[in-house]
Design a protein around this motif. Structure first.
Motif, PDB file in Angstrom:
ATOM      1  N   ILE A  67      -0.721  -4.217 -10.476  1.00  0.00           N
ATOM      2  CA  ILE A  67      -0.573  -4.900  -9.189  1.00  0.00           C
ATOM      3  C   ILE A  67      -1.898  -5.077  -8.453  1.00  0.00           C
ATOM      4  CG2 ILE A  67       0.291  -4.431  -6.850  1.00  0.00           C
ATOM      5  CD1 ILE A  67       2.829  -3.461  -8.324  1.00  0.00           C
ATOM      6  N   ASP A  68      -2.765  -4.074  -8.543  1.00  0.00           N
ATOM      7  CA  ASP A  68      -4.017  -4.141  -7.782  1.00  0.00           C
ATOM      8  C   ASP A  68      -5.235  -4.475  -8.638  1.00  0.00           C
ATOM      9  OD1 ASP A  68      -3.053  -3.757  -5.216  1.00  0.00           O
ATOM     10  OD2 ASP A  68      -2.967  -1.584  -5.444  1.00  0.00           O
ATOM     11  N   LYS A  69      -5.332  -3.869  -9.821  1.00  0.00           N
ATOM     12  CA  LYS A  69      -6.555  -4.063 -10.622  1.00  0.00           C
ATOM     13  C   LYS A  69      -6.794  -5.506 -11.035  1.00  0.00           C
ATOM     14  CE  LYS A  69      -7.582   0.587 -11.892  1.00  0.00           C
ATOM     15  NZ  LYS A  69      -6.759   1.500 -12.678  1.00  0.00           N
ATOM     16  N   PRO A  70      -5.735  -6.302 -11.360  1.00  0.00           N
ATOM     17  CA  PRO A  70      -6.012  -7.689 -11.750  1.00  0.00           C
ATOM     18  C   PRO A  70      -6.457  -8.564 -10.572  1.00  0.00           C
ATOM     19  CG  PRO A  70      -3.849  -6.974 -12.532  1.00  0.00           C
ATOM     20  CD  PRO A  70      -4.313  -5.956 -11.537  1.00  0.00           C
ATOM     21  N   PHE A  71      -6.507  -8.010  -9.360  1.00  0.00           N
ATOM     22  CA  PHE A  71      -6.885  -8.792  -8.184  1.00  0.00           C
ATOM     23  C   PHE A  71      -8.043  -8.101  -7.463  1.00  0.00           C
ATOM     24  CE2 PHE A  71      -2.443  -9.340  -9.165  1.00  0.00           C
ATOM     25  CZ  PHE A  71      -2.288 -10.711  -9.199  1.00  0.00           C
ATOM     26  N   PRO A  72      -9.204  -8.014  -8.134  1.00  0.00           N
ATOM     27  CA  PRO A  72     -10.305  -7.192  -7.620  1.00  0.00           C
ATOM     28  C   PRO A  72     -10.857  -7.673  -6.281  1.00  0.00           C
ATOM     29  CG  PRO A  72     -11.013  -8.476  -9.518  1.00  0.00           C
ATOM     30  CD  PRO A  72      -9.533  -8.660  -9.404  1.00  0.00           C
ATOM     31  N   ASP A  73     -10.687  -8.960  -5.990  1.00  0.00           N
ATOM     32  CA  ASP A  73     -11.238  -9.451  -4.709  1.00  0.00           C
ATOM     33  C   ASP A  73     -10.235  -9.310  -3.564  1.00  0.00           C
ATOM     34  OD1 ASP A  73      -9.743 -11.235  -6.161  1.00  0.00           O
ATOM     35  OD2 ASP A  73     -10.736 -13.017  -5.329  1.00  0.00           O
ATOM     36  N   LYS A  74      -9.093  -8.693  -3.859  1.00  0.00           N
ATOM     37  CA  LYS A  74      -8.090  -8.503  -2.801  1.00  0.00           C
ATOM     38  C   LYS A  74      -8.016  -7.026  -2.432  1.00  0.00           C
ATOM     39  CE  LYS A  74      -5.495 -12.392  -3.056  1.00  0.00           C
ATOM     40  NZ  LYS A  74      -4.380 -12.847  -2.249  1.00  0.00           N
ATOM     41  N   GLN A  75      -7.443  -6.807  -1.260  1.00  0.00           N
ATOM     42  CA  GLN A  75      -7.270  -5.432  -0.826  1.00  0.00           C
ATOM     43  C   GLN A  75      -6.168  -4.768  -1.664  1.00  0.00           C
ATOM     44  OE1 GLN A  75      -6.087  -5.209   3.275  1.00  0.00           O
ATOM     45  NE2 GLN A  75      -8.040  -4.233   3.713  1.00  0.00           N
ATOM     46  N   PRO A  76      -6.430  -3.539  -2.155  1.00  0.00           N
ATOM     47  CA  PRO A  76      -5.355  -2.879  -2.916  1.00  0.00           C
ATOM     48  C   PRO A  76      -4.128  -2.645  -2.030  1.00  0.00           C
ATOM     49  CG  PRO A  76      -7.375  -1.544  -2.911  1.00  0.00           C
ATOM     50  CD  PRO A  76      -7.636  -2.725  -2.044  1.00  0.00           C
ATOM     51  N   LEU A  77      -2.952  -2.863  -2.579  1.00  0.00           N
ATOM     52  CA  LEU A  77      -1.717  -2.692  -1.797  1.00  0.00           C
ATOM     53  C   LEU A  77      -1.232  -1.243  -1.812  1.00  0.00           C
ATOM     54  CD1 LEU A  77       0.175  -5.922  -2.905  1.00  0.00           C
ATOM     55  CD2 LEU A  77      -0.989  -5.497  -0.730  1.00  0.00           C
ATOM     56  N   ILE A  78      -1.477  -0.550  -2.920  1.00  0.00           N
ATOM     57  CA  ILE A  78      -1.011   0.836  -3.013  1.00  0.00           C
ATOM     58  C   ILE A  78      -2.136   1.770  -2.576  1.00  0.00           C
ATOM     59  CG2 ILE A  78      -0.144   2.649  -4.544  1.00  0.00           C
ATOM     60  CD1 ILE A  78       0.953   0.413  -6.345  1.00  0.00           C
ATOM     61  N   GLN A  79      -1.864   2.551  -1.564  1.00  0.00           N
ATOM     62  CA  GLN A  79      -2.882   3.459  -1.034  1.00  0.00           C
ATOM     63  C   GLN A  79      -2.471   4.913  -1.228  1.00  0.00           C
ATOM     64  OE1 GLN A  79      -2.284   1.783   2.750  1.00  0.00           O
ATOM     65  NE2 GLN A  79      -2.804  -0.199   1.844  1.00  0.00           N
ATOM     66  N   THR A  80      -3.442   5.743  -1.572  1.00  0.00           N
ATOM     67  CA  THR A  80      -3.207   7.179  -1.649  1.00  0.00           C
ATOM     68  C   THR A  80      -3.541   7.785  -0.298  1.00  0.00           C
ATOM     69  OG1 THR A  80      -3.861   7.188  -3.961  1.00  0.00           O
ATOM     70  CG2 THR A  80      -3.853   9.323  -2.846  1.00  0.00           C
ATOM     71  N   VAL A  81      -2.629   8.578   0.232  1.00  0.00           N
ATOM     72  CA  VAL A  81      -2.905   9.277   1.483  1.00  0.00           C
ATOM     73  C   VAL A  81      -3.100  10.745   1.105  1.00  0.00           C
ATOM     74  CG1 VAL A  81      -2.105   9.738   3.818  1.00  0.00           C
ATOM     75  CG2 VAL A  81      -1.409   7.631   2.666  1.00  0.00           C
ATOM     76  N   ARG A  82      -4.367  11.152   1.040  1.00  0.00           N
ATOM     77  CA  ARG A  82      -4.700  12.475   0.496  1.00  0.00           C
ATOM     78  C   ARG A  82      -3.888  13.583   1.153  1.00  0.00           C
ATOM     79  NH1 ARG A  82      -6.762  11.988  -3.730  1.00  0.00           N
ATOM     80  NH2 ARG A  82      -8.407  10.478  -4.111  1.00  0.00           N
ATOM     81  N   GLY A  83      -3.302  14.420   0.316  1.00  0.00           N
ATOM     82  CA  GLY A  83      -2.561  15.556   0.826  1.00  0.00           C
ATOM     83  C   GLY A  83      -1.140  15.235   1.263  1.00  0.00           C
TER      84      GLY A  83
END
Ligand code: CA
Length: 227
Positions: free
Chosen positions: A201-217
């Motif tokens: 979902i995110d890697k094939p669109f390197p110029d876009k903002q990643p949609l899946i975010q990790t919220v540490r902890g």
């Protein structure tokens, strides 16, 4: 989405489970009213399919008890053919829908989807975050009009994330809505599947903002903008 099937006829219960699993749902079965009530009140389900005549507690009582415990999971009652009173008392006890046995699996599936869709009625059948869309009827996932092919588990995970946009979801929440009770999933497995989704979902669109975010902890969040 995770579904509980409470039905003492093993054949019916197992065929519902098998059919729903093929549609990417996680499914637990309980074969007595007592087990059904225990699971429904201790685990997190997105939908409960509930037979009425059950050993232990009957379906109507289970329904009433769950509602009195403020558990508002959508419930679909299964009734034997022609028992109109069952339907009425089922709906009066807090069930959301009913289905008459015998039934075609396609009808059960259509009603399951309709019940799961209810809170989203304003959005129709598609879930969307940014330029990513998931169609819950055709199972089609697209980003920027490019079709993305997902495995059943990846799809189930993405659907769960998309139903809670911009919310932080813990690994435990994800496990309990995407995998069934017997799966014995470790938190690491969630990381692995999030990784699979990012790759598609995110890697094939390197110029876009990643949609899946990790919220540490805490866990993960899907959203169109970083908060
Ligand atoms: Ca029964």
């Amino acid at each position: 989405m995770r579904i509980l099937v409470v039905e003492d006829e093993h054949k019916i219960a197992n065929s519902i489970k098998k059919g729903l699993e093929q549609e990417a749902f996680a499914v637990d079965c309980a074969f007595t009213g007592t087990d059904g009530f225990d699971l429904a009140s201790s685990e997190e389900y997105d939908l409960i399919i509930l037979d009425i005549l059950l050993p232990g507690i009957n379906g109507i009582e289970i329904c009433k008890k769950l509602r009195s415990k403020q558990i508002h999971t959508p419930i679909m009652i299964l009734t034997a053919k022609g028992q109109l009173e069952d339907k009425v008392s089922g709906l009066n006890s807090g069930a959301d829908d009913y289905l008459t046995k015998p039934f075609a699996f396609e009808e059960l599936l259509a009603r399951v989807r309709a019940l799961l869709r209810r809170p989203l009625s304003s959005q129709g059948q598609a879930l969307q975050v940014g330029d990513l869309t998931l169609d819950t009827l055709s199972y089609e996932v697209r980003r920027e009009d490019r079709k993305i092919s997902l495995s059943a588990k990846e799809y189930a995970l993405l659907e769960y994330l998309l139903r809670h946009p911009n919310q932080i979801l813990t690994k435990e929440q994800i496990i309990s809505h995407v995998w069934d009770y017997d799966a014995n999933i470790l938190p690491n497995t969630v990381e692995v599947y999030i990784g699979y989704l990012r790759t598609k979902i995110d890697k094939p669109f390197p110029d876009k903002q990643p949609l899946i975010q990790t919220v540490r902890g805490f866990g993960y969040r899907i959203g169109a903008k970083n908060v």
